[in-house]
Each structure stands twice: as C-alpha cells, then as structure tokens.
Design an enzyme around this catalytic site. Structure first.
Site, PDB file in Angstrom:
ATOM      1  N   ARG A 163       0.821  -1.203   0.000  1.00 44.98           N
ATOM      2  CA  ARG A 163       0.000   0.000   0.000  1.00 44.98           C
ATOM      3  C   ARG A 163       0.861   1.262   0.000  1.00 44.98           C
ATOM      4  O   ARG A 163       0.516   2.270  -0.610  1.00 44.98           O
ATOM      5  CB  ARG A 163      -0.919  -0.005   1.230  1.00 44.98           C
ATOM      6  CG  ARG A 163      -1.966   1.077   1.184  1.00 44.98           C
ATOM      7  CD  ARG A 163      -3.017   0.848   2.243  1.00 44.98           C
ATOM      8  NE  ARG A 163      -4.107   1.790   2.109  1.00 44.98           N
ATOM      9  CZ  ARG A 163      -4.552   2.535   3.115  1.00 44.98           C
ATOM     10  NH1 ARG A 163      -3.997   2.441   4.309  1.00 44.98           N
ATOM     11  NH2 ARG A 163      -5.550   3.368   2.919  1.00 44.98           N
ATOM     12  N   HIS A 216      -6.105  -5.825  -2.522  1.00 45.44           N
ATOM     13  CA  HIS A 216      -6.962  -6.000  -1.345  1.00 45.44           C
ATOM     14  C   HIS A 216      -7.200  -7.474  -1.019  1.00 45.44           C
ATOM     15  O   HIS A 216      -8.040  -7.801  -0.205  1.00 45.44           O
ATOM     16  CB  HIS A 216      -8.285  -5.245  -1.534  1.00 45.44           C
ATOM     17  CG  HIS A 216      -8.131  -3.750  -1.524  1.00 45.44           C
ATOM     18  ND1 HIS A 216      -9.132  -2.882  -1.838  1.00 45.44           N
ATOM     19  CD2 HIS A 216      -7.050  -2.972  -1.226  1.00 45.44           C
ATOM     20  CE1 HIS A 216      -8.691  -1.638  -1.731  1.00 45.44           C
ATOM     21  NE2 HIS A 216      -7.421  -1.661  -1.370  1.00 45.44           N
ATOM     22  N   HIS A 270       0.535   4.382  -2.649  1.00 46.86           N
ATOM     23  CA  HIS A 270       0.339   5.770  -2.238  1.00 46.86           C
ATOM     24  C   HIS A 270       1.517   6.645  -2.610  1.00 46.86           C
ATOM     25  O   HIS A 270       1.350   7.812  -2.952  1.00 46.86           O
ATOM     26  CB  HIS A 270       0.065   5.832  -0.732  1.00 46.86           C
ATOM     27  CG  HIS A 270      -1.305   5.347  -0.398  1.00 46.86           C
ATOM     28  ND1 HIS A 270      -1.865   5.445   0.842  1.00 46.86           N
ATOM     29  CD2 HIS A 270      -2.241   4.747  -1.169  1.00 46.86           C
ATOM     30  CE1 HIS A 270      -3.089   4.932   0.813  1.00 46.86           C
ATOM     31  NE2 HIS A 270      -3.323   4.500  -0.390  1.00 46.86           N
ATOM     32  N   THR A 274      -8.921 -15.871   2.281  1.00 48.00           N
ATOM     33  CA  THR A 274      -7.475 -16.162   2.345  1.00 48.00           C
ATOM     34  C   THR A 274      -6.712 -14.855   2.627  1.00 48.00           C
ATOM     35  O   THR A 274      -6.006 -14.341   1.760  1.00 48.00           O
ATOM     36  CB  THR A 274      -6.961 -16.780   1.020  1.00 48.00           C
ATOM     37  OG1 THR A 274      -7.303 -15.887  -0.062  1.00 48.00           O
ATOM     38  CG2 THR A 274      -7.559 -18.147   0.753  1.00 48.00           C
ATOM     39  N   ASN A 296      -4.040  10.225   5.166  1.00 49.55           N
ATOM     40  CA  ASN A 296      -2.806   9.466   5.011  1.00 49.55           C
ATOM     41  C   ASN A 296      -3.051   7.983   5.147  1.00 49.55           C
ATOM     42  O   ASN A 296      -2.146   7.182   5.140  1.00 49.55           O
ATOM     43  CB  ASN A 296      -1.735   9.928   6.003  1.00 49.55           C
ATOM     44  CG  ASN A 296      -1.953   9.356   7.385  1.00 49.55           C
ATOM     45  OD1 ASN A 296      -2.776   8.469   7.571  1.00 49.55           O
ATOM     46  ND2 ASN A 296      -1.214   9.836   8.341  1.00 49.55           N
TER      47      ASN A 296
HETATM   48  C1  HEM Z   1      -8.944   1.128  -6.384  1.00 57.14           C
HETATM   49  C2  HEM Z   1      -9.022   2.041  -5.445  1.00 57.14           C
HETATM   50  C3  HEM Z   1      -8.581   1.827  -4.032  1.00 57.14           C
HETATM   51  C4  HEM Z   1      -9.237   2.256  -2.935  1.00 57.14           C
HETATM   52  C5  HEM Z   1     -10.535   3.048  -2.912  1.00 57.14           C
HETATM   53  C6  HEM Z   1      -8.496   1.816  -1.786  1.00 57.14           C
HETATM   54  C7  HEM Z   1      -8.853   2.089  -0.487  1.00 57.14           C
HETATM   55  C8  HEM Z   1      -8.315   1.452   0.618  1.00 57.14           C
HETATM   56  C9  HEM Z   1      -8.789   1.609   1.968  1.00 57.14           C
HETATM   57  C10 HEM Z   1      -9.919   2.535   2.404  1.00 57.14           C
HETATM   58  C11 HEM Z   1      -8.060   0.780   2.756  1.00 57.14           C
HETATM   59  C12 HEM Z   1      -8.214   0.553   4.258  1.00 57.14           C
HETATM   60  C13 HEM Z   1      -7.367   1.514   5.023  1.00 57.14           C
HETATM   61  C14 HEM Z   1      -7.574   1.417   6.499  1.00 57.14           C
HETATM   62  O1  HEM Z   1      -8.702   1.316   6.979  1.00 57.14           O
HETATM   63  O2  HEM Z   1      -6.570   1.433   7.213  1.00 57.14           O
HETATM   64  C15 HEM Z   1      -7.113   0.106   1.902  1.00 57.14           C
HETATM   65  C16 HEM Z   1      -6.184  -0.805   2.321  1.00 57.14           C
HETATM   66  C17 HEM Z   1      -5.216  -1.353   1.508  1.00 57.14           C
HETATM   67  N1  HEM Z   1      -5.007  -1.038   0.175  1.00 57.14           N
HETATM   68 FE1  HEM Z   1      -6.225  -0.012  -1.007  1.00 57.14          FE
HETATM   69  N2  HEM Z   1      -7.397   1.114  -2.200  1.00 57.14           N
HETATM   70  C18 HEM Z   1      -7.403   1.095  -3.570  1.00 57.14           C
HETATM   71  C19 HEM Z   1      -6.440   0.545  -4.381  1.00 57.14           C
HETATM   72  C20 HEM Z   1      -5.301  -0.076  -3.909  1.00 57.14           C
HETATM   73  C21 HEM Z   1      -4.163  -0.418  -4.714  1.00 57.14           C
HETATM   74  C22 HEM Z   1      -4.021  -0.121  -6.204  1.00 57.14           C
HETATM   75  C23 HEM Z   1      -3.262  -1.028  -3.882  1.00 57.14           C
HETATM   76  C24 HEM Z   1      -1.892  -1.561  -4.186  1.00 57.14           C
HETATM   77  C25 HEM Z   1      -1.466  -1.928  -5.367  1.00 57.14           C
HETATM   78  C26 HEM Z   1      -3.875  -1.082  -2.578  1.00 57.14           C
HETATM   79  C27 HEM Z   1      -3.345  -1.696  -1.479  1.00 57.14           C
HETATM   80  C28 HEM Z   1      -3.927  -1.766  -0.243  1.00 57.14           C
HETATM   81  C29 HEM Z   1      -3.454  -2.619   0.815  1.00 57.14           C
HETATM   82  C30 HEM Z   1      -2.329  -3.638   0.720  1.00 57.14           C
HETATM   83  C31 HEM Z   1      -4.258  -2.344   1.922  1.00 57.14           C
HETATM   84  C32 HEM Z   1      -4.139  -2.956   3.320  1.00 57.14           C
HETATM   85  C33 HEM Z   1      -3.219  -2.095   4.155  1.00 57.14           C
HETATM   86  C34 HEM Z   1      -2.863  -2.695   5.505  1.00 57.14           C
HETATM   87  O3  HEM Z   1      -3.335  -3.754   5.870  1.00 57.14           O
HETATM   88  O4  HEM Z   1      -2.057  -2.048   6.198  1.00 57.14           O
HETATM   89  N3  HEM Z   1      -5.081  -0.467  -2.623  1.00 57.14           N
HETATM   90  N4  HEM Z   1      -7.285   0.544   0.605  1.00 57.14           N
HETATM   91  C1  LIG Z   2      -1.543   9.771   9.898  1.00 53.56           C
HETATM   92  O1  LIG Z   2      -2.004  11.049  10.230  1.00 53.56           O
HETATM   93  C2  LIG Z   2      -2.448  11.191  11.572  1.00 53.56           C
HETATM   94  C3  LIG Z   2      -2.904  12.615  11.758  1.00 53.56           C
HETATM   95  O2  LIG Z   2      -3.600  13.080  10.678  1.00 53.56           O
HETATM   96  C4  LIG Z   2      -1.306  10.842  12.551  1.00 53.56           C
HETATM   97  O3  LIG Z   2      -1.785  10.888  13.875  1.00 53.56           O
HETATM   98  C5  LIG Z   2      -0.775   9.448  12.241  1.00 53.56           C
HETATM   99  O4  LIG Z   2       0.353   9.172  13.038  1.00 53.56           O
HETATM  100  C6  LIG Z   2      -0.381   9.344  10.774  1.00 53.56           C
HETATM  101  N1  LIG Z   2       0.044   7.980  10.459  1.00 53.56           N
HETATM  102  C7  LIG Z   2       1.272   7.678  10.011  1.00 53.56           C
HETATM  103  C8  LIG Z   2       1.557   6.242   9.731  1.00 53.56           C
HETATM  104  O5  LIG Z   2       2.123   8.506   9.806  1.00 53.56           O
END
Ligand code: HEM
Ligand SMILES: *[C@@H]1O[C@H](CO)[C@@H](O)[C@H](O)[C@H]1NC(C)=O
Ligand SMILES: *[C@@H]1O[C@H](CO)[C@@H](O)[C@H](O)[C@H]1NC(C)=O
Length: 332
Positions: A66, A200, A70, A255, A98
């Site tokens: 992720r 995801h 980003h 999974t 972020n």
């Molecule tokens: C298509 C549009 C996308 C949207 C709207 C989206 C949105 C999100 C959101 C809302 C989360 C959850 C964040 C949280 O609650 O902490 C997430 C997690 C994640 N996203 Fe996406 N994402 C998108 C595309 C992608 C892409 C292209 C990748 C990588 C190639 C990606 C990789 C990930 C990963 C690996 C997580 C899990 C992060 C973790 O467990 O720390 N996402 N995403």
């Molecule tokens: C993301 O931003 C919030 C404040 O907006 C901060 O408290 C948090 O530590 C930040 N997370 C990371 C991984 O830097």
C-alpha cells in the site's frame, strides 16, 4: 533493389506503429539492470531484509504494497511518502487522508536501506524509491503472488507536503467512472486498475471505511443491496455500530494472508469490502475481467505484473528533479 527498399520501409513503418500503439511496454527512464555496476547485489540484499521483516510480521506485506501505491499516486514513485514531517513542513504521510499507512511498510524500507548501506560500495547509491519498488516485488512473491523483474533507476523526490495528497488517492466509496479517471490520470487503464485493486487480497481495513455500507447506506436501504447477506452479518458482528475506531478487519475474508485471485471470487459472491471493490463486479463494464481472473489465476498474475510495472513508472524523477536520500525519512 526496389523491393528490398519497400520491405525495409514496411519494417520501419510497422516498428514505429508498434511504438505508437504500445508506448508503455518499455520504460524510457527505468532499466531492469540499473544497479548492475553500481551495487550488483542490491536485489538480494533487499530481498533478505524483506524476508527477515516478513518473518517477524505479516503486516510487512500489505504495509509495503500500500505504501508503494500511495507513493506513486502522490507526486510519483519517489519515496516522498516516507518523509517525516518537521516543524516547518507537514509531510504527505501526515495528511488526514494518510490512510493509516501501516508503520511496518515504512520500517521495511528503512531496514532494507540500512542493509544496502552496510555494503560500503553501495552506500548512498540506491534510492529509497527503488528500495520501495524492490520490497513491493518481494512482498508480493513472499505472500504467494507472482514473481517479476522490477525496473529500477528512480531518484528520490525533493518535496513532500500533506497538501499534495488532496484528491490524488481513491476513496472507498468511488464507483467505476471515478476509479477509471483517477487511474487514467496516471497512465493506468481500466484493466490495470482492476488488477491492482486485487492488492486488497491481503491486509486490513478499519471498520469506519465501510460502515456506511452496513448501517446507513441510503434512506431506502440501510444496507448496501450489493453485499452478501451472510457477509453483512459477519461484518456487523466484527464491526458493531459503536466500534472502537482502531479495530481493523481482514479485507479478504477467505485467504487474508495469501496474495491470490480469491479477491475476484469474493466479488462474484458479493463479498467485496468497499464500494470500490464490489463495483468492479456490479458494473457490466468491469465484470468480464473479474470473472476471467476469478477462474484463471495465470492471466490475473500476468495482468498484475503489467499493471504494477506501469504503476512503478508513474512520475519517476531523474536528473535534477531528485537525488539519493541518505535517510529515507528525511531530505539530505
Ligand atoms: C482502487 C481504489 C482503491 C481504494 C478506494 C483503496 C482504499 C483502501 C482503503 C480505504 C483501505 C483501508 C485503510 C484502512 O482502513 O486502514 C485500503 C487498504 C489497503 N489497500 Fe487499497 N485502495 C485502492 C487501491 C489499492 C491499490 C491499487 C493497492 C496496491 C497496489 C492497494 C493496497 C492496499 C493494501 C495492501 C491495503 C491494506 C493495508 C494494511 O493492511 O495495512 N489499494 N485501501
Ligand atoms: C496519519 O495522520 C495522523 C494525523 O492526521 C497521525 O496521527 C498518524 O500518526 C499518521 N500515520 C502515520 C503512519 O504517519
Ligand atoms: C453469499 O455467500 C455464500 C457463502 O458464504 C454463498 O453460498 C452465496 O452464494 C452468496 N450469495 C450471493 C448472492 O452471492
């Protein structure tokens, strides 16, 4: 004589036509063997550091993947997302959007950079942006996803501001047109977007990112009608209405620790977590790819490799637009 001449004209024409039709197959800036002379063992060094971190925690995988996404979508793949804020500069990672990036993604890059810099000939010669690209390739393979060669030669960016994040990242409520236009702005087409969304298949989401779909979707339907009823019941149990905002759940309920095409099988069963996931099946324009990749993991893997390679070319910095950071989290 005349014939030969015509033949080579045709060859040249078809060659340039190919370049025109497929302009992105070969990157003009990046190379697979970029560090061959600079730091020949760099890919092994990074892989060992990533493996070590992966053995400590699985979050290494989603955290790194992720972070790469980003990084590339905000100011290009230039490690700008890794910069720490200072008193005078609020950096990208501290934008409220972020996205709760997992600390383990940052830590993976910092540790791999340390391992690279321990080799004296490599010290300060490998960019943090390239280390993130290599680490991303490694976490995908380590969790069961496809192996691929990674293109290298990115420099690290010279700026990182929270304000630059505005509007650059997709929101979980996005529908197909919004997803397509945001990805298209980075040279990624609908198939690339669908393949990359399969990231995801690993990782977590906080309950607040999708609670609208299970509690207050619309005045007429409190629950999003496109979610599987069994899944809704499970989600409500894991994410009660007044849930602690720190609670996070697996995005792939089947999974969660494997990078695989089960993401697409889940969409077929209406078990996509976000609107932006489920819409890929609901919308008839993207459904054929979902169905194809749900049944054929080889073709999914190929599409993913193409898409993540294109993602890695977004906004690459070269020459005066970048440098090689000594500390990935601070400008030199
Ligand atoms: C298509 C549009 C996308 C949207 C709207 C989206 C949105 C999100 C959101 C809302 C989360 C959850 C964040 C949280 O609650 O902490 C997430 C997690 C994640 N996203 Fe996406 N994402 C998108 C595309 C992608 C892409 C292209 C990748 C990588 C190639 C990606 C990789 C990930 C990963 C690996 C997580 C899990 C992060 C973790 O467990 O720390 N996402 N995403
Ligand atoms: C993301 O931003 C919030 C404040 O907006 C901060 O408290 C948090 O530590 C930040 N997370 C990371 C991984 O830097
Ligand atoms: C909902 O999920 C169950 C398995 O948990 C599955 O058997 C069923 O077909 C799914 N329903 C729909 C509408 O996709």
């Amino acid at each position: 004589m005349g014939r030969r001449f015509n033949f080579s004209v045709i060859l040249i024409l078809s060659f340039s036509l190919n370049l025109f039709l497929y302009p992105r197959i070969v990157s003009s800036e990046l190379k697979r063997n970029y560090y061959a002379k600079i730091c020949p063992n760099v890919e092994n060094i990074v892989r060992k550091a990533v493996e070590k971190k992966f053995k400590e925690t699985f979050v290494t995988v989603p955290g790194t993947l992720r972070l790469f996404f980003h990084d590339c979508f905000v100011e290009g793949c230039d490690a700008s997302v890794i910069i720490q804020s200072t008193e005078s500069n609020k950096a990208e990672k501290d934008h409220p959007d972020n996205l709760s990036l997992a600390g383990d993604g940052f830590d993976t890059v910092i540790k791999a950079k340390q391992a690279v810099d321990e080799v004296s000939s490599c010290k300060n010669k490998v960019s943090c942006a390239d280390i993130l690209a290599m680490a991303t390739r490694d976490v995908v393979a380590l969790s069961g996803g496809p192996s691929y060669e990674v293109e290298l030669g990115r420099l690290d960016g010279l700026s990182s501001t929270a304000s630059s994040v505005n509007g650059k990242l997709p929101h979980p409520t996005f529908k197909l047109n919004q997803l397509n236009s945001l990805f298209a702005a980075h040279g990624l087409n609908q198939l690339d977007m669908i393949a990359l969304s399969a990231a995801h298949t690993v990782g977590f989401s906080h309950c607040g990112k999708f609670s609208n779909r299970i509690y207050n979707f619309s005045p007429k339907n409190p629950v999003d009608p496109t979610i599987n009823k069994t899944y809704v019941a499970e989600l409500k149990q894991m994410c009660p209405k007044k849930v602690d905002p720190r609670i996070a759940i697996n995005m792939d309920p089947i999974t969660p620790n494997t990078f695989d095409n089960v993401y697409f099988k889940n969409l077929q069963q209406h078990k996509g977590l976000f609107t932006s996931d489920q819409i890929l099946y609901t919308d008839s324009r993207s459904r054929p790819a979902v169905n194809a990749w749900a049944t054929d993991s080889n073709s999914f893997n190929k599409a993913f490799i193409t898409a993540i390679t294109k993602l890695g070319r977004v906004g690459v910095k070269t020459g005066k637009n970048g440098n090689i950071r000594h500390d990935c989290s601070a400008f030199n």
